[in-house]
Each structure stands twice: as structure tokens, then as C-alpha cells.
Enzyme design. Structure first.
Site, PDB file in Angstrom:
ATOM      1  N   GLU A  91       3.373 -30.926  49.497  1.00  0.00           N
ATOM      2  CA  GLU A  91       2.029 -30.523  49.107  1.00  0.00           C
ATOM      3  C   GLU A  91       1.249 -31.646  48.443  1.00  0.00           C
ATOM      4  O   GLU A  91       1.823 -32.519  47.795  1.00  0.00           O
ATOM      5  CB  GLU A  91       2.113 -29.315  48.154  1.00  0.00           C
ATOM      6  CG  GLU A  91       2.535 -28.085  48.919  1.00  0.00           C
ATOM      7  CD  GLU A  91       2.727 -26.864  48.043  1.00  0.00           C
ATOM      8  OE1 GLU A  91       2.579 -25.755  48.579  1.00  0.00           O
ATOM      9  OE2 GLU A  91       3.023 -27.005  46.860  1.00  0.00           O
ATOM     10  N   CYS A 104      -3.345 -35.533  43.746  1.00  0.00           N
ATOM     11  CA  CYS A 104      -1.957 -35.470  43.296  1.00  0.00           C
ATOM     12  C   CYS A 104      -1.070 -35.526  44.543  1.00  0.00           C
ATOM     13  O   CYS A 104      -1.152 -34.654  45.409  1.00  0.00           O
ATOM     14  CB  CYS A 104      -1.774 -34.159  42.527  1.00  0.00           C
ATOM     15  SG  CYS A 104      -0.102 -33.889  41.969  1.00  0.00           S
ATOM     16  N   CYS A 111      13.580 -32.839  45.332  1.00  0.00           N
ATOM     17  CA  CYS A 111      13.823 -33.865  44.309  1.00  0.00           C
ATOM     18  C   CYS A 111      15.261 -33.735  43.838  1.00  0.00           C
ATOM     19  O   CYS A 111      15.769 -32.633  43.651  1.00  0.00           O
ATOM     20  CB  CYS A 111      12.869 -33.681  43.130  1.00  0.00           C
ATOM     21  SG  CYS A 111      13.090 -34.949  41.851  1.00  0.00           S
ATOM     22  N   CYS A 115      15.134 -31.061  37.353  1.00  0.00           N
ATOM     23  CA  CYS A 115      14.713 -30.591  36.020  1.00  0.00           C
ATOM     24  C   CYS A 115      14.692 -29.062  36.021  1.00  0.00           C
ATOM     25  O   CYS A 115      14.292 -28.422  36.993  1.00  0.00           O
ATOM     26  CB  CYS A 115      13.337 -31.143  35.666  1.00  0.00           C
ATOM     27  SG  CYS A 115      13.314 -32.942  35.642  1.00  0.00           S
ATOM     28  N   CYS A 118      11.347 -27.107  36.802  1.00  0.00           N
ATOM     29  CA  CYS A 118      10.538 -27.567  37.937  1.00  0.00           C
ATOM     30  C   CYS A 118      10.995 -26.903  39.222  1.00  0.00           C
ATOM     31  O   CYS A 118      12.172 -26.953  39.582  1.00  0.00           O
ATOM     32  CB  CYS A 118      10.637 -29.088  38.055  1.00  0.00           C
ATOM     33  SG  CYS A 118       9.829 -29.734  39.531  1.00  0.00           S
ATOM     34  N   CYS A 343       0.974 -27.968  38.400  1.00  0.00           N
ATOM     35  CA  CYS A 343       2.222 -28.726  38.284  1.00  0.00           C
ATOM     36  C   CYS A 343       3.433 -27.819  38.369  1.00  0.00           C
ATOM     37  O   CYS A 343       3.471 -26.766  37.757  1.00  0.00           O
ATOM     38  CB  CYS A 343       2.317 -29.365  36.906  1.00  0.00           C
ATOM     39  SG  CYS A 343       1.390 -30.832  36.794  1.00  0.00           S
TER      40      CYS A 343
HETATM   41  N1  SAH Z   1       9.011 -36.516  39.261  1.00  0.00           N
HETATM   42  C1  SAH Z   1       7.935 -36.985  38.480  1.00  0.00           C
HETATM   43  C2  SAH Z   1       6.574 -36.617  39.040  1.00  0.00           C
HETATM   44  C3  SAH Z   1       6.420 -35.253  39.624  1.00  0.00           C
HETATM   45  S1  SAH Z   1       6.450 -33.903  38.490  1.00  0.00           S
HETATM   46  C4  SAH Z   1       8.068 -36.530  37.045  1.00  0.00           C
HETATM   47  O1  SAH Z   1       8.909 -35.684  36.752  1.00  0.00           O
HETATM   48  O2  SAH Z   1       7.345 -37.057  36.212  1.00  0.00           O
HETATM   49  C5  SAH Z   1       4.857 -34.052  37.714  1.00  0.00           C
HETATM   50  C6  SAH Z   1       4.786 -33.401  36.332  1.00  0.00           C
HETATM   51  O3  SAH Z   1       4.880 -31.976  36.433  1.00  0.00           O
HETATM   52  C7  SAH Z   1       5.924 -33.828  35.438  1.00  0.00           C
HETATM   53  O4  SAH Z   1       5.461 -34.168  34.150  1.00  0.00           O
HETATM   54  C8  SAH Z   1       6.764 -32.593  35.375  1.00  0.00           C
HETATM   55  O5  SAH Z   1       7.537 -32.563  34.221  1.00  0.00           O
HETATM   56  C9  SAH Z   1       5.723 -31.495  35.423  1.00  0.00           C
HETATM   57  N2  SAH Z   1       6.255 -30.190  35.808  1.00  0.00           N
HETATM   58  C10 SAH Z   1       7.245 -29.921  36.669  1.00  0.00           C
HETATM   59  N3  SAH Z   1       7.454 -28.591  36.753  1.00  0.00           N
HETATM   60  C11 SAH Z   1       6.560 -28.012  35.933  1.00  0.00           C
HETATM   61  C12 SAH Z   1       6.264 -26.655  35.606  1.00  0.00           C
HETATM   62  N4  SAH Z   1       6.923 -25.650  36.162  1.00  0.00           N
HETATM   63  N5  SAH Z   1       5.283 -26.416  34.724  1.00  0.00           N
HETATM   64  C13 SAH Z   1       4.586 -27.452  34.177  1.00  0.00           C
HETATM   65  N6  SAH Z   1       4.818 -28.729  34.443  1.00  0.00           N
HETATM   66  C14 SAH Z   1       5.799 -29.024  35.320  1.00  0.00           C
HETATM   67 FE1  SF4 Z   2      11.897 -34.033  40.115  1.00  0.00          FE
HETATM   68 FE2  SF4 Z   2      10.505 -31.967  39.245  1.00  0.00          FE
HETATM   69 FE3  SF4 Z   2      12.033 -33.338  37.541  1.00  0.00          FE
HETATM   70 FE4  SF4 Z   2       9.792 -34.471  38.506  1.00  0.00          FE
HETATM   71  S1  SF4 Z   2       9.924 -32.656  37.189  1.00  0.00           S
HETATM   72  S2  SF4 Z   2      11.828 -35.396  38.347  1.00  0.00           S
HETATM   73  S3  SF4 Z   2       9.766 -33.557  40.573  1.00  0.00           S
HETATM   74  S4  SF4 Z   2      12.748 -32.163  39.303  1.00  0.00           S
END
Ligand code: SAH
Ligand code: SF4
Length: 374
Positions: A91, A104, A111, A115, A118, A343
Site C-alpha cells: 500500500e 507514504c 516485514c 513489532c 504493527c 500507520c
Molecule cells: N519499518 C519502519 C517504517 C514503517 S512503520 C519503522 O518501523 O519505522 C512506520 C511507523 O508506523 C513506525 O513508526 C511504526 O512504529 C508505526 N506503526 C506501526 N504500526 C502501528 C500501529 N498499529 N499504530 C500506530 N503506529 C504504528
Molecule cells: Fe516492520 Fe511494522 Fe516494525 Fe516497522 S513497525 S519494523 S513495518 S513490523
């Protein structure tokens, strides 16, 4: 096999043209046709010799991504879902604001970092995107929007790019750097280094390489003031703990286009959002001496996470505590809520090949004690 010209930065395109026996200035002309004019068809490129156009038609393509769907939110946010083959989709989100248009962009299908909060991470890793697939997101958005928006001569639809879509950009470094160069190139999208942001969960060695190879603005997803908590939320922390990450941030600033690092911090109810966490963060960045700003992101919940968004007042109190300590802090506005464009909701339709969510369910959430190791 025909080369996809979206895979090349200008140097790469010059090398490709050289192999065809063409001079460098031809590569520049071609690059401008592709990225500035959005051309797909070599026959359109009226200032290139017929012989070159014929050569290109046999040796190259300009292959965009396949659009699965496009959604526009009531607030003007646009989300595209692109098919990248093998059952995977990624996306891209456009966020219009009064003074800028931000795109974005995704860097991977899925990934591997995993996390906890996420949705992309919960799907596991499928594959890296190619440079062409990263660039094609910008190519498609810029040229589609340019046709729709009423823009003055020379105006662009997209003024800022954030690598904050699906995937960890610094785990796809080889494809990322040429894509960044296309964004920055004056013959490409001409974006300034300050307006291109790589967001990372903290791949320390690659932060150092990015500083050398292509320093753009850096956002670091911190989410916790201690190793104990960050180990649990961002599993990569077990490899690159907070102190090492902050050292890398400091080194990065020596070459960065901005004089601060943006720390992203996802606000999770009862997990990382107390006054003690805020105070521990202040101590942490003071001790590490990293000039920074904080961007608090209200968590976008999804059922499998088992986590909740912090209440609004708690986010406001947290922000205030950081601000009172002299740290510039913003709370991210949620945009495109009606089309799931925020996000962490960029889930695409990536196949879950690693069963990452099953593994993760077995890891208990560690209770928070902010003052620990970091
Ligand atoms: N992998 C990279 C970039 C993609 S994620 C990273 O982790 O920085 C982009 C941002 O979205 C990151 O700061 C991540 O922590 C945040 N993010 C991921 N899942 C989220 C969620 N469910 N709610 C709010 N922010 C989220
Ligand atoms: Fe990967 Fe999501 Fe963690 Fe970013 S926030 S590193 S996209 S798992």
C-alpha cells in the site's frame, strides 16, 4: 530480458545507455521523460532519435505496478493497493496538507521485524520490493495526482516522501538507496533531502551506511525508554539495543540534512504511556545527548495485537511532560481513518508465510519498569 527502467537511478540509466552505445545526455533525457513527464511509451519521447526509440523498445520497458484498488478519504487522503505478484500486495498513501503533499511508501511485502503493535509485522515477511517497485509507487501517485489536481506550471503533487509504509526500509537497503536517489535527483522528482524521510525500527549498521551513502531525514521508531520494554515491542532491539541505537542517531546527525532525529512513539494503553515512561525518555535522550523531536502516534488498533490505544488525555499529558522538559513534541493527526490509511493499518494482502503471529503469541508482554538498562 528487457530491463525495467524504473529500476535505475540516473547513474544506472547512464550505464544502461552506455551498453546500448548511447551518450550520457540521452540517459538524462530519458530519465526526465520517465519521472518528470510520466511517460510510459518510448514512441512519445519526441526529442529522442527514432533509432534510439526503436532500440529502447526492444531492450527496455517502463513497467508500473498493477493497481488493485484506490480509495479516497473524505479528508483527501488517497490509498492505493498495488499487486506485487505471488499473492502479495503493498500500500501507498497520499496525505494532502495545506502546504505539502506527503506520500507514504512501502519498502517490503510484509516485514521481518515483527513489532507487536504493527499489522504488517504480524503478517511476517514475504519479500523485498525492487527499486522499480519502490519508485513505481511515487511515479504512479505523482502522475495520477498531477492529472487530477489543478497545479501551476512546474508544480508537483508530492513534495515529501516518507518511507513509513509497509516494511523495514533499512532491511532492503540495496533497493532503497537507488530509489532515494531517483527521488532526490533534479532530473527525477527533485525532492530535497529534508523532505525525504527514512523511518527505521533501528537497524544500526544500516543507519551508518545511509549516513555515508545518501543522508536524508531520519525517523527512528523508539516506542520505549528501556531495553526491557523495547525488546518486547520491537524484537530487533535484542540485536541493537537502545544505547547503540542512540549512538548511531548521534553519528547520523553529523551528515543529516536536519539537525535533529525524529523519534516516533506509538502510544499503547497501559504499556508505554505513563508519566514515568515520559520522564525516562527525557532522561534517556538527555544522557545520550541526541537532539530530537518526538512524534507521538496514537496506536491504530487491530484485533490480533491484543493492545489498545492510549486515551486522548493520557497522550496529551505525555506530550506535555516531554514538552515541559524542552523536547519539541507533536501528536500525529489520524488521517484517512475512514479508508484504513493510518500507520500500522497498511496491511495489504500479504500472505503470512512465516506464521510470525503464532510465534509471537507465545511471548508474554513484559510489565513496564522504566528506569532499567537503557
Ligand atoms: N519499518 C519502519 C517504517 C514503517 S512503520 C519503522 O518501523 O519505522 C512506520 C511507523 O508506523 C513506525 O513508526 C511504526 O512504529 C508505526 N506503526 C506501526 N504500526 C502501528 C500501529 N498499529 N499504530 C500506530 N503506529 C504504528
Ligand atoms: Fe516492520 Fe511494522 Fe516494525 Fe516497522 S513497525 S519494523 S513495518 S513490523
Amino acid at each position: 530480458m528487457a530491463a525495467n527502467l524504473l529500476d535505475f537511478d540516473l547513474e544506472g540509466l547512464a550505464a544502461f545507455c552506455d551498453r546500448l552505445g548511447e551518450k550520457r545526455f540521452r540517459a538524462t533525457q530519458l530519465f526526465r521523460w520517465i519521472h518528470q513527464k510520466g511517460a510510459r511509451d518510448f514512441a512519445q519521447m519526441s526529442d529522442l532519435a527514432r533509432s534510439l526509440r526503436d532500440k529502447l523498445a526492444g531492450a527496455a520497458t517502463i513497467t508500473p505496478l498493477v493497481v488493485v484498488s484506490e480509495h479516497m478519504s473524505a479528508d483527501g487522503t488517497v490509498k492505493w493497493l498495488f499487486d506485487v505478484g505471488g499473492g502479495n500486495a503493498v500500500e501507498t498513501v497520499f496525505i494532502p496538507e495545506a502546504d505539502r503533499g506527503t506520500l507514504c511508501i512501502s519498502s517490503q511485502a510484509g516485514c521481518a521485524v515483527g513489532c507487536r503493535f504493527c499489522s504488517t509485522g504480524h503478517q511476517g515477511f514475504s519479500r523485498n520490493l525492487t527499486t522499480g517497485e519502490i519508485v513505481a509507487q511515487l511515479w504512479h501517485a505523482e502522475h495520477t495526482l498531477r492529472q487530477r489536481l489543478v497545479l501551476g506550471a512546474g508544480e508537483r503533487a508530492i513534495s515529501n516522501v516518507v518511507m513509513m509504509g509497509m516494511g523495514e526500509p533499512l532491511q532492503n537497503y540495496a533497493a532503497l538507496v537507488p530509489a532515494l536517489r531517483v527521488m532526490l535527483d533534479d532530473h527525477g522528482y527533485g525532492l530535497s533531502r529534508r523532505r525525504v524521510t527514512v523511518s527505521t525500527s533501528g537497524v544500526v549498521p544500516m543507519i551508518d551506511r545511509l549516513r555515508e551513502d545518501c543522508p536524508v531525514a531520519l525517523a527512528v521508531s523508539l516506542h520505549a525508554p528501556t531495553d526491557a520494554l523495547r525488546d518486547d515491542l520491537v524484537p530487533l532491539n535484542r540485536k541493537y539495543p537502545v544505547a547503540e541505537l542512540l549512538d548511531a542517531c548521534k553519528r547520523y546527525l553529523a551528515a543529516a540534512p536536519r539537525d535533529f532525529i525524529t523519534f516516533e512513539y506509538c502510544m499503547l494503553d497501559g504499556v508505554n504511556d505513563s508519566a514515568e515512561h515520559a520522564d525516562a525518555l527525557v532522561q534517556l535522550v538527555r544522557r545520550a545527548d541526541v537532539p530530537c523531536k518526538f512524534n507521538l502516534i496514537p496506536f491504530n488498533p487491530f484485533p490480533e495485537s491484543g493492545l489498545l490505544r492510549s486515551p486522548r488525555e493520557r497522550i496529551a499529558t505525555f506530550a506535555e511532560r516531554l514538552q515541559d522538559a524542552g523536547i519539541v513534541t507533536t501528536v500525529r493527526k489520524t488521517r484517512g481513518d475512514d479508508i484504513d490509511a493510518a500507520c500500522g493499518q497498511l496491511a495489504g494482502e500479504v500472505q503470512d508465510r512465516t506464521r510470525a503471529h503464532e510465534r509471537r503469541r507465545r511471548i508474554p508482554l513484559i510489565p513496564v519498569q522504566p528506569a532499567a538498562r537503557a
